[in-house]
Scaffold this motif. Structure first.
Motif, PDB file in Angstrom:
ATOM      1  N   TRP A   1     108.397 -60.665 -43.357  1.00  0.00           N
ATOM      2  CA  TRP A   1     108.813 -62.370 -43.393  1.00  0.00           C
ATOM      3  C   TRP A   1     109.730 -62.364 -44.593  1.00  0.00           C
ATOM      4  O   TRP A   1     110.929 -62.987 -44.772  1.00  0.00           O
ATOM      5  N   VAL A   2     109.228 -61.601 -45.552  1.00  0.00           N
ATOM      6  CA  VAL A   2     110.234 -61.624 -46.848  1.00  0.00           C
ATOM      7  C   VAL A   2     111.620 -61.085 -46.875  1.00  0.00           C
ATOM      8  O   VAL A   2     112.532 -61.871 -47.240  1.00  0.00           O
ATOM      9  N   LEU A   3     111.805 -60.005 -46.030  1.00  0.00           N
ATOM     10  CA  LEU A   3     113.103 -59.544 -45.961  1.00  0.00           C
ATOM     11  C   LEU A   3     113.626 -60.480 -44.845  1.00  0.00           C
ATOM     12  O   LEU A   3     115.032 -60.455 -44.873  1.00  0.00           O
ATOM     13  N   GLY A   4     113.086 -60.904 -44.141  1.00  0.00           N
ATOM     14  CA  GLY A   4     113.494 -61.991 -42.974  1.00  0.00           C
ATOM     15  C   GLY A   4     114.312 -63.261 -43.936  1.00  0.00           C
ATOM     16  O   GLY A   4     115.506 -63.589 -43.507  1.00  0.00           O
ATOM     17  N   GLN A   5     113.608 -63.620 -44.875  1.00  0.00           N
ATOM     18  CA  GLN A   5     114.144 -64.816 -45.436  1.00  0.00           C
ATOM     19  C   GLN A   5     115.148 -64.473 -46.271  1.00  0.00           C
ATOM     20  O   GLN A   5     116.105 -65.444 -46.365  1.00  0.00           O
ATOM     21  N   GLN A   6     115.285 -63.323 -46.997  1.00  0.00           N
ATOM     22  CA  GLN A   6     116.324 -62.775 -47.641  1.00  0.00           C
ATOM     23  C   GLN A   6     117.518 -62.696 -46.734  1.00  0.00           C
ATOM     24  O   GLN A   6     118.662 -63.060 -47.032  1.00  0.00           O
ATOM     25  N   ALA A   7     117.287 -62.015 -45.680  1.00  0.00           N
ATOM     26  CA  ALA A   7     118.537 -61.798 -44.583  1.00  0.00           C
ATOM     27  C   ALA A   7     119.074 -63.069 -44.147  1.00  0.00           C
ATOM     28  O   ALA A   7     120.295 -63.438 -44.013  1.00  0.00           O
TER      29      ALA A   7
END
Length: 224
Positions: free
Chosen positions: A156-162
């Motif tokens: 989720w965290v990486l998805g938000q930054q992506a």
């Protein structure tokens, strides 16, 4: 927790090689179309065995029905936008069409939205300036929260930054009339991923290429 998950993902990651096969060539018949495919491991085709099964192979095969395709692949595992820009500064031949696939490594290397936008702006300037591309398909930053290999909450965290970087990418692409941002809205099916759960498999590359081909055909009719 995020650091621990990141460490475990790296330690357990199945490192897949780049596929074998030509990275330059000519195919098809008809009007000449010079095509560049540039980017990271997804542009390089990691997840399949040969370049024929990869993104480059599917794009070239699709265009070869209507054009004589002079094509070149400039991509490598781990490439960020800055790496790709540096690589393309060594390329001298001009192109009619360019396809880019970048962003995942910019996310994992901690690039801010502002840094990513500046580097993408420089990349598009290189493509439209010295390399003379008149049609650029800018693949969106993948939705990393959907990568099967990533556990929650890291995914989720990486998805938000992506998503933040992709919003910046859309903004940058909008400043270049030659560029078209292509959202990576592909089927959410883990079975379509490569065995590492991080890269596309052959079917996903084919679906992605079909979307790219539609944009190229539309843009080529209008611009070339």
């Amino acid at each position: 927790m995020l650091l621990a998950q990141g460490f475990m993902v790296r330690r357990k990651a199945q490192l897949l090689p780049e596929p074998v096969g030509a990275r330059t060539g000519r195919a098809g018949s008809g009007p000449l179309l010079r095509v560049l495919i540039a980017g990271d491991s997804s542009a390089a085709g990691v997840g399949v065995a040969t370049q024929d099964q990869a993104l480059s192979g599917a794009i070239v095969a699709g265009l070869a029905h209507d054009f004589t395709v002079d094509w070149r692949l400039e991509a490598a595992t781990g490439n960020t936008t800055r790496d790709t820009l540096n690589r393309l500064r060594q390329v001298e031949d001009p192109f009619d069409v360019a396809v880019t696939a970048l962003g995942v490594n910019d996310v994992t290397r901690g690039r801010s939205r502002a840094q990513f936008m500046a580097q993408q702006r420089a990349l598009l300037a290189q493509l439209t300036g010295p390399l003379q591309a008149r049609c650029i398909v800018v693949s969106g930053v993948p939705q990393m929260e959907r990568f099967p290999a990533l556990p929650q909450p890291l995914a989720w965290v990486l998805g938000q930054q992506a998503a933040r970087l992709d919003a910046g990418l859309q903004e940058v692409a909008g400043k270049f009339p030659q560029a078209h941002h292509l959202s990576t809205d592909l089927p959410d099916d883990p079975a379509l991923a490569a065995p590492d759960g991080y890269h596309p498999g052959a079917l996903l590359y084919d679906l992605w290429a079909k979307q790219i081909l539609q944009v190229i055909r539309d843009q080529v009719r209008a611009r070339i």
